[in-house]
Motif scaffolding. Structure first.
Motif, PDB file in Angstrom:
ATOM      1  N   GLU A  97       6.957  -3.080  -8.831  1.00 55.13           N
ATOM      2  CA  GLU A  97       6.392  -3.204  -7.600  1.00 55.13           C
ATOM      3  C   GLU A  97       6.076  -2.157  -6.940  1.00 55.13           C
TER       4      GLU A  97
ATOM      5  N   VAL B 186       5.268  -0.201  -3.869  1.00 58.59           N
ATOM      6  CA  VAL B 186       5.891  -0.067  -2.535  1.00 58.59           C
ATOM      7  C   VAL B 186       4.887   0.337  -1.625  1.00 58.59           C
TER       8      VAL B 186
ATOM      9  N   ASP C  18       8.360   0.741   5.994  1.00 55.31           N
ATOM     10  CA  ASP C  18       9.689   0.663   6.264  1.00 55.31           C
ATOM     11  C   ASP C  18      10.162   0.582   4.703  1.00 55.31           C
ATOM     12  N   ASP C  19       9.430   0.155   3.736  1.00 54.54           N
ATOM     13  CA  ASP C  19      10.079  -0.014   2.479  1.00 54.54           C
ATOM     14  C   ASP C  19      10.003   1.260   1.705  1.00 54.54           C
TER      15      ASP C  19
ATOM     16  N   TYR D 260       5.176   4.850  -4.370  1.00 57.19           N
ATOM     17  CA  TYR D 260       6.378   4.543  -4.753  1.00 57.19           C
ATOM     18  C   TYR D 260       6.227   3.350  -5.680  1.00 57.19           C
TER      19      TYR D 260
ATOM     20  N   ASP E  80       4.672  -0.675   2.075  1.00 53.45           N
ATOM     21  CA  ASP E  80       5.026  -0.941   3.697  1.00 53.45           C
ATOM     22  C   ASP E  80       5.834   0.364   4.112  1.00 53.45           C
TER      23      ASP E  80
ATOM     24  N   TYR F 242       8.646   0.741  -7.634  1.00 48.95           N
ATOM     25  CA  TYR F 242      10.115   0.105  -7.667  1.00 48.95           C
ATOM     26  C   TYR F 242      10.243  -0.773  -9.256  1.00 48.95           C
TER      27      TYR F 242
ATOM     28  N   ASP G  38      12.977   2.957   2.883  1.00 50.71           N
ATOM     29  CA  ASP G  38      14.227   2.778   2.017  1.00 50.71           C
ATOM     30  C   ASP G  38      14.291   3.201   0.541  1.00 50.71           C
ATOM     31  N   ALA G  39      13.000   3.266   0.299  1.00 49.04           N
ATOM     32  CA  ALA G  39      12.904   3.857  -1.244  1.00 49.04           C
ATOM     33  C   ALA G  39      13.328   5.470  -1.265  1.00 49.04           C
TER      34      ALA G  39
END
Length: 157
Positions: free
Chosen positions: A131, A133, A137-138, A114, A135, A116, A141-142
């Motif tokens: 960026e 991604v 959790d991130d 992913y 993590d 961003y 979110d993505a």
């Protein structure tokens, strides 16, 4: 003096309107639904999601490149799903105010990545960057943001 102000005003208007063009989207609902299901890639392939979702410069479209080839424009609340060969190094670039910004990614078979794509304020124009991604959790979110976005049609690949 008055002519200088008129020319600056017209140039600013042209720049603002230039960032409002629409990005071609994938219209096949089955393809979009498959992309938003985040299914694992086939053997020997890697998935790369490039997404943009933010409030800053949301009407600005930025050019994206993969290995110096034009991928398409980035638009707010849009994403690309790239199904790439694994075991290769890819360089993703985006235009920015003074020079292109890039991120390199060495893909592995069966992995999903992913990226961003974000914009920030520049001196005269928007600046953009990437960026990766990583993590968990991130990544969740993505995926939520991607599900709320439209799928852009890549120019290349």
């Amino acid at each position: 003096m008055r002519n200088t102000f008129v020319m600056i005003f017209l140039a600013l208007c042209a720049m603002m309107l230039g960032g409002c063009s629409s990005v071609p989207t994938v219209t096949d609902e089955a393809v979009v639904n498959e992309a938003k299901s985040f299914s694992p890639p086939a053997e020997g392939k890697a998935h790369v999601y490039i997404y943009r979702h933010g409030w800053l410069a949301r009407n600005s479209n930025m050019d994206l490149f993969i290995d110096k080839k034009f991928l398409g424009e980035s638009e707010n609340k849009h994403f690309y799903l790239l199904k790439l060969d694994a075991g290769k190094n890819y360089t993703f670039e985006t235009e920015s105010e003074f020079s292109n910004n890039s991120i390199s990614l060495n893909t592995e078979s069966g992995k999903t990545y992913y990226i961003y794509h974000y914009l920030r304020m520049g001196l005269l124009f928007s600046q953009s960057d990437f960026e990766l991604v990583t993590d968990p959790d991130d990544i969740e979110d993505a995926q939520v943001l991607i599900k709320k976005s439209e799928m852009s049609l890549p120019h290349t690949l």
